[in-house]
Scaffold this motif. Structure first.
Motif, PDB file in Angstrom:
ATOM      1  N   SER A 264       0.851  -1.187   0.000  1.00 25.10           N
ATOM      2  CA  SER A 264       0.000   0.000   0.000  1.00 25.10           C
ATOM      3  C   SER A 264       0.892   1.244   0.000  1.00 25.10           C
ATOM      4  O   SER A 264       2.065   1.181   0.383  1.00 25.10           O
TER       5      SER A 264
ATOM      6  N   THR B 182      -0.356   7.916  -9.552  1.00 22.57           N
ATOM      7  CA  THR B 182      -1.551   8.182  -8.757  1.00 22.57           C
ATOM      8  C   THR B 182      -1.732   7.075  -7.734  1.00 22.57           C
ATOM      9  O   THR B 182      -0.989   6.086  -7.714  1.00 22.57           O
ATOM     10  N   THR B 183      -2.770   7.216  -6.910  1.00 20.41           N
ATOM     11  CA  THR B 183      -3.093   6.174  -5.932  1.00 20.41           C
ATOM     12  C   THR B 183      -4.229   5.296  -6.414  1.00 20.41           C
ATOM     13  O   THR B 183      -4.772   4.491  -5.640  1.00 20.41           O
ATOM     14  N   THR B 184      -4.580   5.405  -7.695  1.00 19.77           N
ATOM     15  CA  THR B 184      -5.732   4.659  -8.210  1.00 19.77           C
ATOM     16  C   THR B 184      -5.396   3.728  -9.368  1.00 19.77           C
ATOM     17  O   THR B 184      -6.285   3.011  -9.837  1.00 19.77           O
ATOM     18  N   GLY B 185      -4.154   3.732  -9.845  1.00 19.84           N
ATOM     19  CA  GLY B 185      -3.848   2.912 -11.009  1.00 19.84           C
ATOM     20  C   GLY B 185      -2.460   2.317 -10.994  1.00 19.84           C
ATOM     21  O   GLY B 185      -1.547   2.801 -10.317  1.00 19.84           O
TER      22      GLY B 185
ATOM     23  N   SER C 266      -7.214   0.113 -13.061  1.00 21.46           N
ATOM     24  CA  SER C 266      -7.677   1.419 -12.600  1.00 21.46           C
ATOM     25  C   SER C 266      -8.668   1.224 -11.461  1.00 21.46           C
ATOM     26  O   SER C 266      -8.982   0.094 -11.060  1.00 21.46           O
ATOM     27  N   ASP C 267      -9.163   2.325 -10.927  1.00 24.94           N
ATOM     28  CA  ASP C 267     -10.147   2.303  -9.831  1.00 24.94           C
ATOM     29  C   ASP C 267      -9.636   1.532  -8.617  1.00 24.94           C
ATOM     30  O   ASP C 267     -10.407   0.862  -7.920  1.00 24.94           O
ATOM     31  N   LEU C 268      -8.343   1.633  -8.364  1.00 24.32           N
ATOM     32  CA  LEU C 268      -7.757   0.997  -7.187  1.00 24.32           C
ATOM     33  C   LEU C 268      -7.737   1.981  -6.016  1.00 24.32           C
ATOM     34  O   LEU C 268      -7.984   3.177  -6.186  1.00 24.32           O
ATOM     35  N   ASP C 269      -7.453   1.501  -4.854  1.00 22.46           N
ATOM     36  CA  ASP C 269      -7.303   2.349  -3.664  1.00 22.46           C
ATOM     37  C   ASP C 269      -5.980   2.005  -3.007  1.00 22.46           C
ATOM     38  O   ASP C 269      -5.923   1.366  -1.954  1.00 22.46           O
TER      39      ASP C 269
ATOM     40  N   ASN D 155      -3.697   3.756  -1.571  1.00 22.29           N
ATOM     41  CA  ASN D 155      -3.328   4.365  -0.286  1.00 22.29           C
ATOM     42  C   ASN D 155      -4.333   4.020   0.817  1.00 22.29           C
ATOM     43  O   ASN D 155      -4.310   4.589   1.903  1.00 22.29           O
TER      44      ASN D 155
ATOM     45  N   GLU E  59     -10.251   4.603   1.470  1.00 20.64           N
ATOM     46  CA  GLU E  59     -11.695   4.413   1.538  1.00 20.64           C
ATOM     47  C   GLU E  59     -12.080   3.587   2.758  1.00 20.64           C
ATOM     48  O   GLU E  59     -11.263   2.867   3.326  1.00 20.64           O
TER      49      GLU E  59
ATOM     50  N   SER F 295     -11.297  -0.338   3.240  1.00 25.53           N
ATOM     51  CA  SER F 295     -10.366  -0.695   2.172  1.00 25.53           C
ATOM     52  C   SER F 295      -9.241  -1.562   2.731  1.00 25.53           C
ATOM     53  O   SER F 295      -8.910  -1.494   3.919  1.00 25.53           O
TER      54      SER F 295
END
Length: 354
Positions: free
Chosen positions: A68, A96-99, A111-114, A116, A119, A122
């Motif tokens: 993470s 980014t923190t999403t891909g 894509s659409d990952l989390d 960090n 959420e 998560s």
């Protein structure tokens, strides 16, 4: 690939330790620099750790990493690498923190990952990266092959050309918590061919799924011609609604019970385990006699196949006993016949690769 055998395992396992001193048995060390242990995780802001595989013996690899971000690495920062000397694939940050980017001869993305873990509820990402001899690459997230809509959820591509050989993890920028990193040089394994837990691997993959695969490969007449391979499955779901959606005849394999009567070596380095394997054969017919006899023929071939070809090594793997329960019609409206075979296996399991 195929189901990992008892001699194919995770030869390097990190769960937050110093990669140069991982501890444990049959656990390869990593070379490199950067990072320290913080709250049970290996945390890096700049560093990389690698193992150089013996490409004369091993050319297909699997790397499983759980990590993470505290802060995202820069775009194109390399996180994971598999390189067998002819092909290479890398998992890279997209800044980014999403891909994430999976880069070989082409580039595909998640894509659409989390990454960090920002959420609610998560959890850290789990990435399985595989590279096969010949260059075929797969990348899985969260150990999932199909999502909830039964859509393939992993990425496939071909590795880029290479002339070096290395397996590595790390990050040159950002702040990354490396929770766990597992590596196997024994093959390019899917999540249902080599599981992270050796306990689960012995019970589910090497026992239950291996029997499913064995029956699918049988050359006996009923198993080969009368039962579709897609209808010989592990019994993840044997609810009436699910059974009704399957064509007949079908075979469900299920491990019902696992016991360990005794440790067979001082210190518990190996144990004996007994597995009760339940096999259900379902057939359907308005003429119940036909359904009964078809199911009995299939059940008989299953017993013959397993009795003559599995559990043959008396010192480490044996078939101990069996029990059969045959169905009969009790209701005028009943058209499905289900016979049940229970086979008990005894296996000696090595406990030092965990």
């Amino acid at each position: 690939m195929a189901i990992a055998t008892k001699n194919q395992y995770w030869n390097a396992r990190l769960t937050g330790q110093n990669p140069a001193l991982p501890g444990g048995n049959t656990n390869d060390t990593w070379s490199g620099s950067g990072g320290s242990t913080v709250n049970g995780n290996w945390v890096m802001t700049s560093g990389s750790w690698a193992i150089t595989p013996d490409t004369s013996t091993y050319k297909s690899y699997t790397l499983l990493a759980c990590f993470s971000y505290t802060t995202a690495p820069a775009d194109d920062a390399v996180l994971l690498t598999l390189d067998n000397g002819t092909h290479k694939v890398e998992v890279k940050s997209d800044g980014t923190t999403t891909g994430l980017k999976i880069v070989g001869s082409t580039t595909v993305t998640f894509s659409d990952l989390d990454l960090n873990v920002s959420e609610n509820d998560s959890i850290p990402i789990m990435i399985r990266l595989t590279l096969a001899d010949g260059g075929a690459v797969r990348c899985y997230r969260y150990e999932i092959e199909e999502n909830n809509d039964a859509v393939i959820d992993y990425k496939t591509l071909t590795g880029a050309s290479s002339s070096s050989a290395t397996v590595s993890f790390g990050n040159a920028s950002g702040n990354v918590k490396w929770h766990s990193v597992y590596y196997s040089h024994f093959g390019a394994f899917t999540p249902t061919e080599l599981m992270p837990s050796d306990f689960s691997q012995d019970i589910h993959v090497r026992m239950a799924l291996a029997i499913v695969e064995h029956l699918q490969d049988s050359t006996k007449p009923y198993l080969k011609t009368q039962v579709n391979d897609a209808n010989i499955v592990f019994a993840y779901d044997i609810s009436p609604d699910n059974i009704r959606t399957m064509s007949h005849p079908n075979v469900h394999v299920y491990v019902d019970n696992i016991t360990s009567p005794e440790f067979t070596a001082l210190g518990g380095s190996s144990i004996e385990q007994q597995y009760d394997v339940e096999i259900f054969v379902s057939t359907k017919g308005v003429n119940y006699e036909n359904a009964y006899l078809t199911g009995l023929n299939i059940l008989g071939e299953i017993f013959d196949e397993l009795y003559t070809t599995t559990g043959l090594n008396g010192t480490t793997d044996s078939l101990d006993s069996h029990e059969v329960t045959l169905d009969t019609r009790l209701d005028n409206d009943e058209i499905i016949c289900t016979h049940q075979l229970t086979i008990t296996y005894r296996r000696r399991i090595k406990m030092t690769r965990r």
